[in-house]
Design a protein around this motif. Sequence first.
Motif, PDB file in Angstrom:
ATOM      1  N   GLY A 278       0.862  -1.079   0.189  1.00  0.00           N
ATOM      2  CA  GLY A 278      -0.111  -0.113   0.050  1.00  0.00           C
ATOM      3  C   GLY A 278       0.936   1.295   0.201  1.00  0.00           C
ATOM      4  N   ALA A 279       0.275   2.180  -0.050  1.00  0.00           N
ATOM      5  CA  ALA A 279       0.905   3.762   0.058  1.00  0.00           C
ATOM      6  C   ALA A 279       1.416   3.753   1.597  1.00  0.00           C
ATOM      7  CB  ALA A 279      -0.096   4.951  -0.235  1.00  0.00           C
ATOM      8  N   GLY A 280       2.706   4.633   1.630  1.00  0.00           N
ATOM      9  CA  GLY A 280       3.612   4.824   2.627  1.00  0.00           C
ATOM     10  C   GLY A 280       4.894   5.587   2.570  1.00  0.00           C
ATOM     11  N   THR A 281       5.530   5.413   3.612  1.00  0.00           N
ATOM     12  CA  THR A 281       6.843   6.078   3.372  1.00  0.00           C
ATOM     13  C   THR A 281       7.841   4.932   4.118  1.00  0.00           C
ATOM     14  OG1 THR A 281       5.776   8.197   4.014  1.00  0.00           O
ATOM     15  CG2 THR A 281       8.374   8.041   4.216  1.00  0.00           C
ATOM     16  N   VAL A 282       9.087   5.111   3.468  1.00  0.00           N
ATOM     17  CA  VAL A 282      10.124   4.011   3.841  1.00  0.00           C
ATOM     18  C   VAL A 282      10.675   4.613   5.343  1.00  0.00           C
ATOM     19  CG1 VAL A 282      12.283   2.806   3.228  1.00  0.00           C
ATOM     20  CG2 VAL A 282      10.289   3.162   1.433  1.00  0.00           C
ATOM     21  N   VAL A 283      10.814   3.824   6.152  1.00  0.00           N
ATOM     22  CA  VAL A 283      11.471   4.053   7.411  1.00  0.00           C
ATOM     23  C   VAL A 283      12.607   3.292   7.812  1.00  0.00           C
ATOM     24  CG1 VAL A 283       9.307   5.125   8.593  1.00  0.00           C
ATOM     25  CG2 VAL A 283       9.906   2.685   8.721  1.00  0.00           C
ATOM     26  N   GLU A 284      12.826   2.154   6.960  1.00  0.00           N
ATOM     27  CA  GLU A 284      13.884   1.452   7.214  1.00  0.00           C
ATOM     28  C   GLU A 284      14.270   0.728   5.654  1.00  0.00           C
ATOM     29  OE1 GLU A 284      15.867  -2.449   9.753  1.00  0.00           O
ATOM     30  OE2 GLU A 284      14.086  -1.231  10.303  1.00  0.00           O
ATOM     31  N   ALA A 285      15.678   0.862   5.203  1.00  0.00           N
ATOM     32  CA  ALA A 285      15.881   0.071   3.890  1.00  0.00           C
ATOM     33  C   ALA A 285      17.339  -0.389   4.276  1.00  0.00           C
ATOM     34  CB  ALA A 285      15.613   0.918   2.919  1.00  0.00           C
ATOM     35  N   GLY A 286      17.750  -1.582   4.484  1.00  0.00           N
ATOM     36  CA  GLY A 286      19.042  -2.063   4.858  1.00  0.00           C
ATOM     37  C   GLY A 286      19.234  -3.605   5.374  1.00  0.00           C
ATOM     38  N   TRP A 287      20.253  -3.797   5.927  1.00  0.00           N
ATOM     39  CA  TRP A 287      20.580  -4.819   6.627  1.00  0.00           C
ATOM     40  C   TRP A 287      19.701  -5.105   7.875  1.00  0.00           C
ATOM     41  CZ3 TRP A 287      22.080  -9.461   4.922  1.00  0.00           C
ATOM     42  CH2 TRP A 287      22.402 -10.457   6.052  1.00  0.00           C
ATOM     43  N   GLY A 288      19.095  -6.074   8.010  1.00  0.00           N
ATOM     44  CA  GLY A 288      18.088  -6.123   9.220  1.00  0.00           C
ATOM     45  C   GLY A 288      18.419  -7.397  10.148  1.00  0.00           C
ATOM     46  N   GLY A 289      19.929  -8.082  10.348  1.00  0.00           N
ATOM     47  CA  GLY A 289      20.142  -9.059  10.785  1.00  0.00           C
ATOM     48  C   GLY A 289      19.488 -10.323  10.527  1.00  0.00           C
ATOM     49  N   ALA A 290      18.697 -11.173  11.274  1.00  0.00           N
ATOM     50  CA  ALA A 290      18.134 -12.387  10.825  1.00  0.00           C
ATOM     51  C   ALA A 290      17.200 -12.154   9.517  1.00  0.00           C
ATOM     52  CB  ALA A 290      17.318 -12.825  11.912  1.00  0.00           C
ATOM     53  N   TYR A 291      16.792 -10.914   9.432  1.00  0.00           N
ATOM     54  CA  TYR A 291      15.849 -10.824   8.258  1.00  0.00           C
ATOM     55  C   TYR A 291      16.513 -10.562   6.904  1.00  0.00           C
ATOM     56  CZ  TYR A 291      12.150  -9.955  11.730  1.00  0.00           C
ATOM     57  OH  TYR A 291      11.130 -10.148  12.620  1.00  0.00           O
ATOM     58  N   GLY A 292      17.845 -10.223   6.950  1.00  0.00           N
ATOM     59  CA  GLY A 292      18.834 -10.176   5.907  1.00  0.00           C
ATOM     60  C   GLY A 292      18.414  -8.528   5.480  1.00  0.00           C
ATOM     61  N   ASN A 293      18.522  -8.310   4.191  1.00  0.00           N
ATOM     62  CA  ASN A 293      18.092  -7.038   3.820  1.00  0.00           C
ATOM     63  C   ASN A 293      16.717  -7.077   3.824  1.00  0.00           C
ATOM     64  OD1 ASN A 293      20.821  -6.557   2.551  1.00  0.00           O
ATOM     65  ND2 ASN A 293      20.227  -7.884   0.809  1.00  0.00           N
ATOM     66  N   ASN A 294      16.226  -6.038   4.443  1.00  0.00           N
ATOM     67  CA  ASN A 294      14.757  -5.539   4.509  1.00  0.00           C
ATOM     68  C   ASN A 294      14.398  -4.271   4.697  1.00  0.00           C
ATOM     69  OD1 ASN A 294      13.609  -5.010   7.840  1.00  0.00           O
ATOM     70  ND2 ASN A 294      15.711  -4.696   7.275  1.00  0.00           N
ATOM     71  N   ILE A 295      13.066  -4.011   4.224  1.00  0.00           N
ATOM     72  CA  ILE A 295      12.551  -2.681   4.091  1.00  0.00           C
ATOM     73  C   ILE A 295      11.376  -2.689   5.116  1.00  0.00           C
ATOM     74  CG2 ILE A 295      11.274  -1.189   2.663  1.00  0.00           C
ATOM     75  CD1 ILE A 295      12.667  -2.746   0.188  1.00  0.00           C
ATOM     76  N   VAL A 296      11.171  -1.677   5.847  1.00  0.00           N
ATOM     77  CA  VAL A 296      10.127  -1.417   6.588  1.00  0.00           C
ATOM     78  C   VAL A 296       9.416  -0.045   6.083  1.00  0.00           C
ATOM     79  CG1 VAL A 296       9.142  -0.937   9.038  1.00  0.00           C
ATOM     80  CG2 VAL A 296      11.023  -2.528   8.681  1.00  0.00           C
ATOM     81  N   ILE A 297       8.123  -0.135   6.000  1.00  0.00           N
ATOM     82  CA  ILE A 297       7.367   1.054   5.428  1.00  0.00           C
ATOM     83  C   ILE A 297       6.211   1.247   6.415  1.00  0.00           C
ATOM     84  CG2 ILE A 297       5.826   1.854   3.679  1.00  0.00           C
ATOM     85  CD1 ILE A 297       6.924  -0.229   1.563  1.00  0.00           C
ATOM     86  N   LYS A 298       6.192   2.742   6.680  1.00  0.00           N
ATOM     87  CA  LYS A 298       5.044   3.380   7.488  1.00  0.00           C
ATOM     88  C   LYS A 298       3.838   3.625   6.691  1.00  0.00           C
ATOM     89  CE  LYS A 298       3.445   6.859  10.946  1.00  0.00           C
ATOM     90  NZ  LYS A 298       3.912   7.946  11.503  1.00  0.00           N
ATOM     91  N   MET A 299       3.040   2.678   6.795  1.00  0.00           N
ATOM     92  CA  MET A 299       1.737   3.017   6.047  1.00  0.00           C
ATOM     93  C   MET A 299       0.952   3.920   6.075  1.00  0.00           C
ATOM     94  SD  MET A 299       2.493   0.176   4.339  1.00  0.00           S
ATOM     95  CE  MET A 299       1.100   0.162   3.167  1.00  0.00           C
ATOM     96  N   ASN A 300       0.157   4.769   5.179  1.00  0.00           N
ATOM     97  CA  ASN A 300      -0.659   5.814   5.566  1.00  0.00           C
ATOM     98  C   ASN A 300      -1.721   5.484   6.798  1.00  0.00           C
ATOM     99  OD1 ASN A 300       0.772   7.139   3.544  1.00  0.00           O
ATOM    100  ND2 ASN A 300      -1.082   6.998   1.673  1.00  0.00           N
ATOM    101  N   ASP A 301      -2.339   4.437   6.843  1.00  0.00           N
ATOM    102  CA  ASP A 301      -3.185   4.115   7.890  1.00  0.00           C
ATOM    103  C   ASP A 301      -2.460   4.144   9.332  1.00  0.00           C
ATOM    104  OD1 ASP A 301      -1.948   1.660   7.837  1.00  0.00           O
ATOM    105  OD2 ASP A 301      -3.785   0.802   7.645  1.00  0.00           O
ATOM    106  N   GLY A 302      -0.989   4.350   9.427  1.00  0.00           N
ATOM    107  CA  GLY A 302      -0.418   4.493  10.790  1.00  0.00           C
ATOM    108  C   GLY A 302       0.244   3.038  11.118  1.00  0.00           C
ATOM    109  N   THR A 303       0.025   2.026  10.318  1.00  0.00           N
ATOM    110  CA  THR A 303       0.429   0.592  10.670  1.00  0.00           C
ATOM    111  C   THR A 303       1.907   0.542   9.899  1.00  0.00           C
ATOM    112  OG1 THR A 303      -0.613  -0.489   8.758  1.00  0.00           O
ATOM    113  CG2 THR A 303      -1.778  -0.482  11.008  1.00  0.00           C
ATOM    114  N   TYR A 304       2.612  -0.516  10.195  1.00  0.00           N
ATOM    115  CA  TYR A 304       4.000  -0.906   9.538  1.00  0.00           C
ATOM    116  C   TYR A 304       3.774  -2.309   8.803  1.00  0.00           C
ATOM    117  CZ  TYR A 304       5.389   3.262  12.213  1.00  0.00           C
ATOM    118  OH  TYR A 304       5.675   4.616  12.874  1.00  0.00           O
ATOM    119  N   THR A 305       4.453  -2.215   7.715  1.00  0.00           N
ATOM    120  CA  THR A 305       4.764  -3.436   7.036  1.00  0.00           C
ATOM    121  C   THR A 305       6.253  -3.660   6.671  1.00  0.00           C
ATOM    122  OG1 THR A 305       4.389  -2.355   4.978  1.00  0.00           O
ATOM    123  CG2 THR A 305       2.444  -3.407   5.607  1.00  0.00           C
ATOM    124  N   GLN A 306       6.651  -5.085   6.663  1.00  0.00           N
ATOM    125  CA  GLN A 306       8.158  -5.630   6.642  1.00  0.00           C
ATOM    126  C   GLN A 306       8.229  -6.487   5.582  1.00  0.00           C
ATOM    127  OE1 GLN A 306      10.130  -7.663   9.763  1.00  0.00           O
ATOM    128  NE2 GLN A 306      11.992  -6.715   9.369  1.00  0.00           N
TER     129      GLN A 306
END
Length: 261
Positions: A171-199
């Motif tokens: 969905g629509a949102g803003t990237v708050v994390e983009a890079g190495w995430g340990g056990a997650y490897g390369n990962n992206i976290v997005i703050k969605m427009n509804d206030g939730t987060y997706t990884q």
Amino acid sequence: MAFTRATGKHRRPSRLTRTTAQVAGVAALTTTGVIGGLAAPALAADAAVEQTGLTKAISIGDSLAEQIDAQAAAQQQAADEAAAKKKAEAEAEKKAEEDRRKAAAKAKAEREAKERAARAAERKRLNAFVIPVTGSYVSTAYKASSGLWSSGSHTGIDFHAASGTSVHAVGAGTVVEAGWGGAYGNNIVIKMNDGTYTQYGHLSSIGVSVGQTVTPGQQIGLSGATGNVTGPHLHFEARTSPEYGSDIDPVAYLRSHGVNV
């Protein structure tokens, strides 16, 4: 020296009266220009000059009077036709202006309607949610138990995906994390427009940066097998905050936004 009226056989009152009236008529017509265009020979042919002892009088025949009347009628008709033409032209211009005004108003209304429809479509698109890997399916469920995860259970869901498969923002949102995430490897976290987060984890490639805004379905990276994995796939989480441990059921989350998982 005084003038006296002639008497006896020289007196012709009926003739004088008639010619005097005709002279007055001719004078009036001449002043208004009605017979100004008549040829002198024609006037001479129908007019007779008489000596009365007092003045010279012009006697106008019936044919000249008819010509004068005809010319006056023609001039009046021409004036009426000119006035009618001017009125018709004014009415035509008024109608044309009204038609232009209506056409402009219609074009404006149509343009505004299209703009409203476009804005509504854009709002709908930005509020829409999609599956992160097109045509994929869930290969590992939420809260599945395994020693592979530090929490003892799966904090997200895995989507089947070969390495290098396109991964999309759900969905629509803003990237708050983009890079190495340990056990997650390369990962992206997005703050969605509804206030939730997706990884999005275990990526082979990251295509966005922190602070970047994304839209539903936009490619943000490629799936892979980085981090703590047994094979390539996409690890997807839904969270109430960007931090680990705030996860919620990703399937229920996506379904609540109209995505059939």
